[in-house]
Scaffold this motif. Structure first.
Motif, PDB file in Angstrom:
ATOM      1  N   MET A 260      29.423  36.802 -31.925  1.00 12.94           N
ATOM      2  CA  MET A 260      29.423  38.164 -31.387  1.00 12.94           C
ATOM      3  C   MET A 260      28.711  38.219 -30.033  1.00 12.94           C
ATOM      4  O   MET A 260      28.015  39.177 -29.711  1.00 12.94           O
ATOM      5  CB  MET A 260      28.811  39.154 -32.374  1.00 12.94           C
ATOM      6  N   SER A 261      28.912  37.185 -29.249  1.00 13.43           N
ATOM      7  CA  SER A 261      28.402  37.146 -27.877  1.00 13.43           C
ATOM      8  C   SER A 261      29.111  36.038 -27.115  1.00 13.43           C
ATOM      9  O   SER A 261      29.513  35.028 -27.706  1.00 13.43           O
ATOM     10  CB  SER A 261      26.883  36.906 -27.853  1.00 13.43           C
ATOM     11  N   GLY A 262      29.279  36.249 -25.813  1.00 14.97           N
ATOM     12  CA  GLY A 262      29.873  35.226 -24.968  1.00 14.97           C
ATOM     13  C   GLY A 262      28.792  34.321 -24.423  1.00 14.97           C
ATOM     14  O   GLY A 262      27.943  34.757 -23.634  1.00 14.97           O
ATOM     15  N   GLN A 263      28.815  33.061 -24.821  1.00 11.18           N
ATOM     16  CA  GLN A 263      27.754  32.117 -24.470  1.00 11.18           C
ATOM     17  C   GLN A 263      28.234  31.161 -23.380  1.00 11.18           C
ATOM     18  O   GLN A 263      29.095  30.306 -23.631  1.00 11.18           O
ATOM     19  CB  GLN A 263      27.339  31.312 -25.705  1.00 11.18           C
ATOM     20  N   PRO A 264      27.697  31.262 -22.158  1.00 13.13           N
ATOM     21  CA  PRO A 264      28.165  30.378 -21.078  1.00 13.13           C
ATOM     22  C   PRO A 264      27.819  28.913 -21.291  1.00 13.13           C
ATOM     23  O   PRO A 264      28.423  28.032 -20.673  1.00 13.13           O
ATOM     24  CB  PRO A 264      27.441  30.938 -19.845  1.00 13.13           C
ATOM     25  N   ASN A 265      26.864  28.631 -22.153  1.00 14.66           N
ATOM     26  CA  ASN A 265      26.464  27.242 -22.417  1.00 14.66           C
ATOM     27  C   ASN A 265      27.060  26.697 -23.709  1.00 14.66           C
ATOM     28  O   ASN A 265      26.672  25.625 -24.174  1.00 14.66           O
ATOM     29  CB  ASN A 265      24.939  27.135 -22.482  1.00 14.66           C
TER      30      ASN A 265
ATOM     31  N   ALA B  82      31.665  29.819 -15.579  1.00 17.69           N
ATOM     32  CA  ALA B  82      31.137  30.550 -16.744  1.00 17.69           C
ATOM     33  C   ALA B  82      29.714  31.035 -16.476  1.00 17.69           C
ATOM     34  O   ALA B  82      29.359  32.177 -16.822  1.00 17.69           O
ATOM     35  CB  ALA B  82      31.163  29.650 -17.977  1.00 17.69           C
ATOM     36  N   LEU B  83      28.902  30.197 -15.846  1.00 20.24           N
ATOM     37  CA  LEU B  83      27.523  30.575 -15.543  1.00 20.24           C
ATOM     38  C   LEU B  83      27.460  31.649 -14.454  1.00 20.24           C
ATOM     39  O   LEU B  83      26.644  32.582 -14.520  1.00 20.24           O
ATOM     40  CB  LEU B  83      26.724  29.341 -15.119  1.00 20.24           C
ATOM     41  N   ILE B  84      28.341  31.543 -13.452  1.00 23.62           N
ATOM     42  CA  ILE B  84      28.375  32.563 -12.400  1.00 23.62           C
ATOM     43  C   ILE B  84      28.841  33.896 -12.967  1.00 23.62           C
ATOM     44  O   ILE B  84      28.277  34.958 -12.666  1.00 23.62           O
ATOM     45  CB  ILE B  84      29.313  32.103 -11.257  1.00 23.62           C
ATOM     46  N   TYR B  85      29.880  33.842 -13.802  1.00 28.11           N
ATOM     47  CA  TYR B  85      30.458  35.064 -14.377  1.00 28.11           C
ATOM     48  C   TYR B  85      29.436  35.823 -15.224  1.00 28.11           C
ATOM     49  O   TYR B  85      29.403  37.055 -15.226  1.00 28.11           O
ATOM     50  CB  TYR B  85      31.673  34.686 -15.218  1.00 28.11           C
ATOM     51  N   THR B  86      28.599  35.085 -15.940  1.00 27.24           N
ATOM     52  CA  THR B  86      27.638  35.723 -16.847  1.00 27.24           C
ATOM     53  C   THR B  86      26.244  35.843 -16.241  1.00 27.24           C
ATOM     54  O   THR B  86      25.370  36.475 -16.851  1.00 27.24           O
ATOM     55  CB  THR B  86      27.513  34.911 -18.148  1.00 27.24           C
ATOM     56  N   GLY B  87      26.031  35.235 -15.067  1.00 24.68           N
ATOM     57  CA  GLY B  87      24.697  35.194 -14.506  1.00 24.68           C
ATOM     58  C   GLY B  87      23.775  34.279 -15.270  1.00 24.68           C
ATOM     59  O   GLY B  87      22.548  34.331 -15.123  1.00 24.68           O
TER      60      GLY B  87
ATOM     61  N   VAL C 130      34.850  35.195 -20.662  1.00 23.74           N
ATOM     62  CA  VAL C 130      35.783  36.122 -20.014  1.00 23.74           C
ATOM     63  C   VAL C 130      36.265  37.163 -21.017  1.00 23.74           C
ATOM     64  O   VAL C 130      36.306  38.372 -20.718  1.00 23.74           O
ATOM     65  CB  VAL C 130      36.976  35.366 -19.399  1.00 23.74           C
ATOM     66  N   ALA C 131      36.628  36.710 -22.215  1.00 27.90           N
ATOM     67  CA  ALA C 131      37.060  37.652 -23.256  1.00 27.90           C
ATOM     68  C   ALA C 131      35.936  38.638 -23.598  1.00 27.90           C
ATOM     69  O   ALA C 131      36.172  39.847 -23.734  1.00 27.90           O
ATOM     70  CB  ALA C 131      37.496  36.885 -24.502  1.00 27.90           C
ATOM     71  N   ALA C 132      34.711  38.117 -23.716  1.00 32.41           N
ATOM     72  CA  ALA C 132      33.566  38.988 -24.017  1.00 32.41           C
ATOM     73  C   ALA C 132      33.327  39.985 -22.889  1.00 32.41           C
ATOM     74  O   ALA C 132      33.088  41.177 -23.123  1.00 32.41           O
ATOM     75  CB  ALA C 132      32.315  38.135 -24.245  1.00 32.41           C
ATOM     76  N   GLY C 133      33.405  39.519 -21.639  1.00 34.19           N
ATOM     77  CA  GLY C 133      33.194  40.398 -20.491  1.00 34.19           C
ATOM     78  C   GLY C 133      34.235  41.500 -20.412  1.00 34.19           C
ATOM     79  O   GLY C 133      33.913  42.652 -20.070  1.00 34.19           O
TER      80      GLY C 133
END
Length: 328
Positions: free
Chosen positions: A249-254, A151-156, A96-99
Motif C-alpha cells: 500500500m505504498s510506492g517504494q522507489p527502492n 523512480a528516485l527522482i519521481y518520488t523524491g 508511477v501507479a502509486a503517484g
C-alpha cells in the motif's frame, strides 16, 4: 500359453515405462522437478512449522512476485539475451501507479499507466538490442540505473503513501480462498505457456535462441521478435511491481533490489539453457517455487542471510553445471 502372453505383456509394459522415463529425463523440467521435491521434503523434515497451511500460503504469496518477473526473464533468456533492468523497472512502474492514484486517477487507470511504463522500458531495451546490435547485458545494465534513477527522482526518494483502500485488493485480497497475487501469477503462466508452446511467436522465440542466423535466413523477423520479448519482460516486471505496491500500500522507489538475480536464478533452476533455445515456462515456475521453499525453510531454521546467499549461489552453480552437461 497364457503365461507366455502375460510375460510378454509385462515385458512390453516395462519397456514402455522405460521409454517414457527416458523421454521424460530429456525434458528440461525433469531435474528442476526432482530438485524441488528433494528440497521440499528436506524442509518438511527439518522444521515442523513448514507444512502448516499458513506457512505454505505465505510461501506461495512470496513466490508470486519473483515468479511473475521470471516469465519475462525466461522469454529474454530463451532468445539468448538477458534483462538486468527488471528490478528497477518494477520499482518505477509501482511508484508511477502509486503517484497516479495519489493524483486522483482511478486505480484501473493508474495500473494501466504503470504497465505502460514497464512496456515502454522493455521496448526500449529491445530496440537497443535488436536494432543498435548492442549486447543485452550492457543495455539492460544501463537502463537498470536509468529506471532506478527515474523512480528516485519521481518520488523524491520517499515512498508514496495514501493510496485508495480498494487498491489493496490486488495484493491482499482473495478469490475462492486463493490469494489474488497467486491467481495473477497463475494467469500469467497460463498465458506464457500458450504463447511459447501453441503460437508461432513461441516457435520463433525458441528458433532465435537456438540459432539466430538460421532463424533470420528462414524468414523470421528476428529484430521484431526481440523487441517483443523485451517488451514482455518489462510488462511482467511492471505487473509484479504493481502487485507489490498493492500489498505494501505504498510506492517504494527502492523496491526490487536484487530481484533481477532471483528471476535469473528461477529461470536457470527451472532448466532453461542460459545460452538460449531450450527451456520450459513450467520449469521456471518450479524454479521460482524451489527458491521460495529454500528461502522460507532456511528462515524457519534461523540460518543467517549471508549463509543463505552462499547456499543459493551454490545451488545455482550446480543447476548451470547440470544444464551445460546436458547440452554437450
Amino acid at each position: 500359453m497364457n503365461n507366455i502372453t502375460e510375460s510378454q505383456i509385462q515385458h512390453r509394459s516395462h519397456t514402455s515405462f522405460a521409454l517414457r522415463l527416458q523421454k521424460w529425463r530429456k525434458s528440461p523440467v525433469f531435474y528442476p522437478l526432482i530438485g524441488f521435491v528433494v528440497i521440499f521434503i528436506a524442509m518438511a523434515f527439518v522444521n515442523d512449522n513448514f507444512l502448516t497451511s499458513t506457512n505454505l500460503s505465505n510461501v506461495a504469496r512470496q513466490v508470486s512476485i519473483n515468479a511473475i518477473i521470471a516469465v519475462g526473464m525466461t522469454c529474454a533468456i530463451l532468445t539468448g539475451g538477458i534483462d538486468l533492468s527488471v528490478g528497477p523497472v518494477m520499482a518505477l512502474s509501482g511508484t508511477v501507479a502509486a503517484g497516479l492514484m495519489v493524483a486522483g486517477f482511478p486505480p484501473e487507470v493508474a495500473i494501466l499507466g504503470g504497465l505502460l511504463v514497464g512496456a515502454l522500458f522493455g521496448a526500449g531495451n529491445g530496440a537497443f538490442v535488436a536494432y543498435a546490435k548492442m549486447p543485452p547485458i550492457i543495455v539492460t545494465l544501463a537502463t537498470m540505473g536509468i529506471a532506478r534513477g527515474l523512480a528516485l527522482i519521481y518520488t523524491g526518494g520517499y515512498p508514496i503513501s495514501g493510496l485508495p483502500q480498494g487498491f489493496s485488493i490486488l495484493g491482499r485480497g482473495e478469490f475462492l480462498g486463493i490469494q489474488l497475487p497467486i491467481l495473477v501469477m497463475l494467469v500469467v503462466y497460463i498465458l506464457a505457456f500458450v504463447l511459447l508452446n501453441h503460437t508461432a511467436i513461441g516457435r520463433y522465440i525458441y528458433a532465435i535462441g537456438g540459432n539466430e542466423e538460421a532463424a533470420r535466413l528462414s524468414g523470421i523477423r528476428v529484430s521484431r521478435y526481440k523487441v517483443l520479448v523485451y517488451t514482455i519482460s518489462g510488462l511482467t516486471a511492471a505487473l509484479a511491481g504493481i502487485v507489490l505496491t498493492s500489498r505494501l500500500m505504498s510506492g517504494q522507489p527502492n523496491s526490487g533490489i536484487g530481484f533481477e538475480l532471483d528471476a535469473i536464478a528461477a529461470v536457470v533452476l527451472g532448466g532453461t539453457a542460459i545460452a538460449g533455445g531450450r527451456g520450459a515456462i513450467i520449469g521456471t515456475l518450479i524454479g521460482a517455487m524451489m527458491l521460495g521453499v529454500l528461502n522460507n525453510g532456511l528462515n524457519l531454521m534461523g540460518v543467517s542471510p549471508y549463509v543463505q546467499n552462499i547456499i543459493k549461489g551454490g545451488i545455482i552453480l550446480l543447476a548451470i553445471y547440470i544444464s551445460r552437461s546436458r547440452d554437450k
